[in-house]
Write an enzyme that holds these catalytic residues in place. Structure first.
Site, PDB file in Angstrom:
ATOM      1  CG  HIS A  51      24.181 -27.084 -62.564  1.00 27.46           C
ATOM      2  ND1 HIS A  51      24.147 -27.603 -63.845  1.00 27.46           N
ATOM      3  CD2 HIS A  51      25.203 -26.195 -62.545  1.00 27.46           C
ATOM      4  CE1 HIS A  51      25.110 -27.040 -64.560  1.00 27.46           C
ATOM      5  NE2 HIS A  51      25.769 -26.192 -63.803  1.00 27.46           N
ATOM      6  CG  HIS A  97      25.684 -22.921 -70.267  1.00 27.21           C
ATOM      7  ND1 HIS A  97      25.672 -21.581 -70.518  1.00 27.21           N
ATOM      8  CD2 HIS A  97      25.832 -23.035 -68.915  1.00 27.21           C
ATOM      9  CE1 HIS A  97      25.823 -20.901 -69.386  1.00 27.21           C
ATOM     10  NE2 HIS A  97      25.929 -21.768 -68.403  1.00 27.21           N
ATOM     11  CG  HIS A  99      17.443 -25.651 -68.442  1.00 26.54           C
ATOM     12  ND1 HIS A  99      16.906 -25.936 -67.199  1.00 26.54           N
ATOM     13  CD2 HIS A  99      17.114 -26.699 -69.224  1.00 26.54           C
ATOM     14  CE1 HIS A  99      16.281 -27.105 -67.244  1.00 26.54           C
ATOM     15  NE2 HIS A  99      16.400 -27.579 -68.457  1.00 26.54           N
ATOM     16  CD  GLN A 252      25.666 -17.890 -66.337  1.00 33.81           C
ATOM     17  OE1 GLN A 252      24.910 -18.145 -67.262  1.00 33.81           O
ATOM     18  NE2 GLN A 252      26.225 -18.840 -65.586  1.00 33.81           N
ATOM     19  CG  ASP A 280      35.402 -21.135 -63.593  1.00 37.25           C
ATOM     20  OD1 ASP A 280      35.248 -19.907 -63.681  1.00 37.25           O
ATOM     21  OD2 ASP A 280      34.607 -21.963 -64.065  1.00 37.25           O
ATOM     22  CG  ASN A 552      27.509 -31.176 -66.883  1.00 36.48           C
ATOM     23  OD1 ASN A 552      26.782 -30.829 -67.787  1.00 36.48           O
ATOM     24  ND2 ASN A 552      27.311 -30.769 -65.648  1.00 36.48           N
TER      25      ASN A 552
END
Length: 787
Positions: A51, A97, A99, A252, A280, A552
């Site tokens: 990732h 996002h 999984h 999260q 970030d 990504n």
């Protein structure tokens, strides 16, 4: 693992539990010159995860075109940046996002939106829009999908939509567009891709490059907790198993109100001139932000974890470094100006603490209560991780013949009932139930929101003067089913359709971002698909002049060994010089002429005149899947030169103000595009079932069979409407750009939808009947008719 004490001795077995191979663990020891401790092992495991490190995709991503005259920042930063004129730049990026959204749909989607928004304002840009691209399993029982499985898919869909809407709505950024598709392969592995767009003045851009030895490193935002530990390495970089629900602690938890405060504080702090760099804390949290800033700046960094604000007691260095708690940033400020930065965050009620400093020598030193918890060379950790040129092998060729393809109906068949079924299918039906949960107009920049135009269109306002400076258009597009049948061709179509959508809104496509969703890179056939998709994107992007500015890669999208379709999603950005020239899909006036624009000048149709060729291509269509239950054949061939001609022609027609509407042909073909333009003209303002104000009377003179002519999905085509007074000028500009323009009918005031093919009516229905099937079927499927 998350609470393991740092004094545990690291063994090859523990390294394997962290996702590191024996070879990778040996390389860790080589870089350090010794055995790592547990905190160092954890840091390597997240930084070298698929990732974060892109270790299986780097060798292929290099083939993408990433440069262009408008590209200010390409891949390698938090977001891509392009010059949009007047001293302004647009920062935009799409990420996955996936999984987390399966394990915990609401929080997975929420934190996906939060993360991509932080990527934008980390660059110094104010976010002005969010789009999404979503994939779910079938939400109604069908062949291979039981009611229990459909119910599970509806639960995931509901949670994801609430998460996207909840975060964007509370944060105060409009969710202005996107796309949704449904296929069985996404049942246990949904795709949640989020794109964000922001605007900044060019001189106000910020980058994540630490510099200036002695400059303070400042932690800002939410406190650190244990949520998200190993989210990048063990959740996003591994396939799902029967134990996947046990990974809920790796997801999260987001707080959009905290993020709104963080946005305003960061942008204000940047304006002080005291901020040197900013990053970030996304995937891999504090680890990624410290190490990557040091590596990019060619410096070292030293931080004291005891100073990091924590919301849980007894956290170890391992846990603090690997936590992926949301709404956090790391800044580098000019030495001596710390108080300027700290004062801004205090004003906004946020934690802001000097936790370290920039150093020379290139080492990342992590301390805790005076003790050294980790010491790692930053550049090798961030940039010299493993890179794999994994084995590739094309899957065994599909064995198909005409018996496997859709059987085209006789020419005298009335297709109205089939058309109703297609309009009611989840892939084609109105996504109103979804988009009504989004605030699509907050900040008052939205010129075309969901369903109004082929692309979302937002005003450009100067961040300082608030003056309107033209508009931007955005579209997200992907076609997993076509990529499964032909990865390279499907990827080319994804780029072309995204660009067509932007052009159909009146804007010129200028750049793109991508999110590449695939199965396990350890499977040769998956890597072959990935390589083919990269080549398809590269060829199409180069031909259309839309460089890839970032994106990504999401691997390991598979469950119990079964991969999703290869699903590249393209986010396309375009510029519109005159906000009054926005094109929408709705028919506007009775008597307007409807034209079919074809960039190929009908060459593609002529090449496929044989019945077998029609059937093979048509078997990959949404009509074949919905009406006949067939997924076979190959996607339509593509002519990129034809796509470019159509795009240029649409932009020219829009700039001259000659069109009343425009809508590209894609899923469902000509008939669906015509119906959607009728439905969009409905005066529905708070009324669900008002009659649309227009119908159509269309005649198609085409040698192709009726089903193919009405529902085929060949590219490089769009329908437009124009007044009779403008018709001659439209035809002249179409000829100038080499686009065939055929008059196929007119907009009528009688609420009847009628299409003739070669002189015979093949679809005829009150628009209200078609509209009801299209407008309400998705909501009925999701809610069981309750909402």
């Amino acid at each position: 693992m998350a609470t393991a004490p740092t004094e545990i001795k690291v063994t090859p077995e523990i390294a394997a539990e962290h996702g590191l191979t024996a070879e990778e663990y040996a390389r860790v020891k080589q870089i350090l010159g010794r055995e790592p401790n547990l905190t160092e092992l954890g840091i390597f495991s997240v930084m070298w995860s698929e990732h974060c490190s892109y270790k299986s995709s780097k060798v292929h991503l290099k083939r993408l075109p990433t440069r262009g005259k408008l590209v200010v920042q390409g891949p390698g930063e938090n977001a891509g940046v392009v010059d949009i004129g007047d001293g302004l730049v647009a920062a935009f990026k799409i990420e996955s996002h996936n999984h987390p959204s399966y394990v915990e749909p609401f929080q997975g989607a929420t934190t996906g939106v939060g993360g991509i928004l932080r990527d934008i304002f980390t660059m110094g840009a104010r976010p002005i829009a969010v789009l999404d691209s979503l994939r779910f399993g079938e939400i109604v029982p069908a062949k291979g999908t039981s009611e229990n499985e459909a119910a599970r898919n509806r639960h995931i869909l509901d949670g994801v939509i609430r998460g996207i809407g909840g975060y964007g709505n509370c944060f105060g950024v409009p969710t202005v567009g996107g796309e949704v598709a449904f296929e069985p392969c996404y049942a246990q592995n949904p795709l949640v891709n989020a794109l964000a767009l922001g605007i900044a003045r060019k001189e106000d851009l910020f980058f994540a490059k630490a510099k200036g030895a002695g400059n303070p490193v400042i932690y800002v935002g939410a406190k650190t907790g244990r949520d998200g530990i190993h989210g990048a390495s063990l959740l996003a970089s591994a396939e799902f198993t029967e134990q996947s629900q046990q990974k809920r602690p790796n997801v999260q938890v987001g707080d959009p109100f905290m993020e709104k405060l963080l946005l305003e504080a960061c942008l204000e702090a940047m304006q002080t001139g005291a901020v040197v760099a900013i990053q970030d804390m996304g995937a891999a949290g504090l680890t990624c932000s410290t190490v990557e800033m040091a590596s990019r700046g060619g410096t070292g960094i030293e931080i004291d974890l005891a100073k990091v604000p924590q919301r849980e007691t007894g956290m170890t260095p391992y846990e603090i470094m690997l936590s992926e708690s949301q709404e956090r940033m790391l800044l580098v400020a000019e030495k001596g100006r710390e108080q300027e930065v700290l004062g801004v965050f205090k004003k906004w009620g946020l934690d802001a603490v000097v936790v370290g400093r920039v150093t020379e020598g290139g080492l990342a030193r992590i301390k805790m209560n005076g003790s050294l918890a980790a010491e790692i060379p930053a550049h090798p950790l961030a940039e010299q991780g493993p890179v794999y040129n994994r084995p590739m092998a094309a899957p065994a060729p599909r064995v198909e013949s005409e018996k496997d393809w859709i059987r085209l109906a006789p020419e005298d068949t009335n297709l109205t009932q089939n058309f109703l079924k297609l309009l009611a299918s989840p892939a084609i039906a109105s996504k109103r139930w979804i988009t009504e949960q989004y605030d699509t107009s907050v900040r008052t920049n939205t010129l075309a929101g969901p369903g109004a135009s082929d692309a979302a269109v937002v005003r450009i306002k100067d961040p300082k003067s608030n003056e309107v400076k033209r508009a931007l258009a955005l579209s997200t597009d992907g076609h997993g089913r076509w990529c499964q049948l032909s990865p390279r061709l499907g990827a080319m179509h994804a780029v072309a359709e995204a660009a067509r959508n932007v052009a159909a809104s009146g804007a010129r496509p200028i750049a793109a971002t991508n999110c590449l969703n695939f199965g396990s890179p350890e499977k040769p056939e998956v890597m072959w698909q990935f390589s083919e998709v990269i080549d398809g994107i590269a060829e199409a992007s180069a031909a259309l002049g839309t460089p890839i500015t970032g994106g990504n890669v999401s691997f390991y999208n598979e469950t119990l060994g079964k991969s999703i379709y290869p699903t590249p999603v393209i986010g396309m950005l375009g510029t519109l010089d005159d906000v009054s020239r926005v094109l929408k899909m709705a028919f506007r006036n009775p008597g307007d002429v409807i034209l079919l624009l074809d960039g190929s000048n009908n060459e593609a149709a002529a090449q496929g005149a044989r019945p077998a060729a029609f059937s093979r291509e048509f078997s990959s269509s949404e009509y074949a899947k919905t009406v006949a239950g067939i997924v076979a054949g190959e996607p339509p061939s593509i002519a990129l030169a034809a796509e470019k001609r159509l795009i240029d022609g649409l932009v020219a027609l829009a700039s001259e103000g000659l069109l009343e509407s425009a809508h590209d042909l894609s899923d469902g073909g000509l008939a669906v595009a015509l119906a959607e333009s009728c439905f969009a003209s409905s005066p529905v303002v708070g009324v669900r079932h008002a009659l649309p104000i227009f119908g159509i009377n269309v005649t198609t003179d085409d040698f192709a069979p009726a089903e193919f002519a009405l529902f085929g999905e060949r590219g490089a085509r769009a329908i437009v409407s124009a007044s009779a007074e403008n018709l001659a000028a439209v035809l002249a500009i179409a000829r100038q750009y080499g686009v065939a323009a055929s008059e196929i009918g007119e907009v009528t005031p009688n609420h009847v939808f009628r299409i003739e093919h070669n002189g015979q009516a093949v679809i005829e229905s009150p628009v209200a009947s078609l509209s009801d099937a299209w407008a309400n079927s998705l909501e009925r499927a999701i809610t069981g008719g309750r909402g």
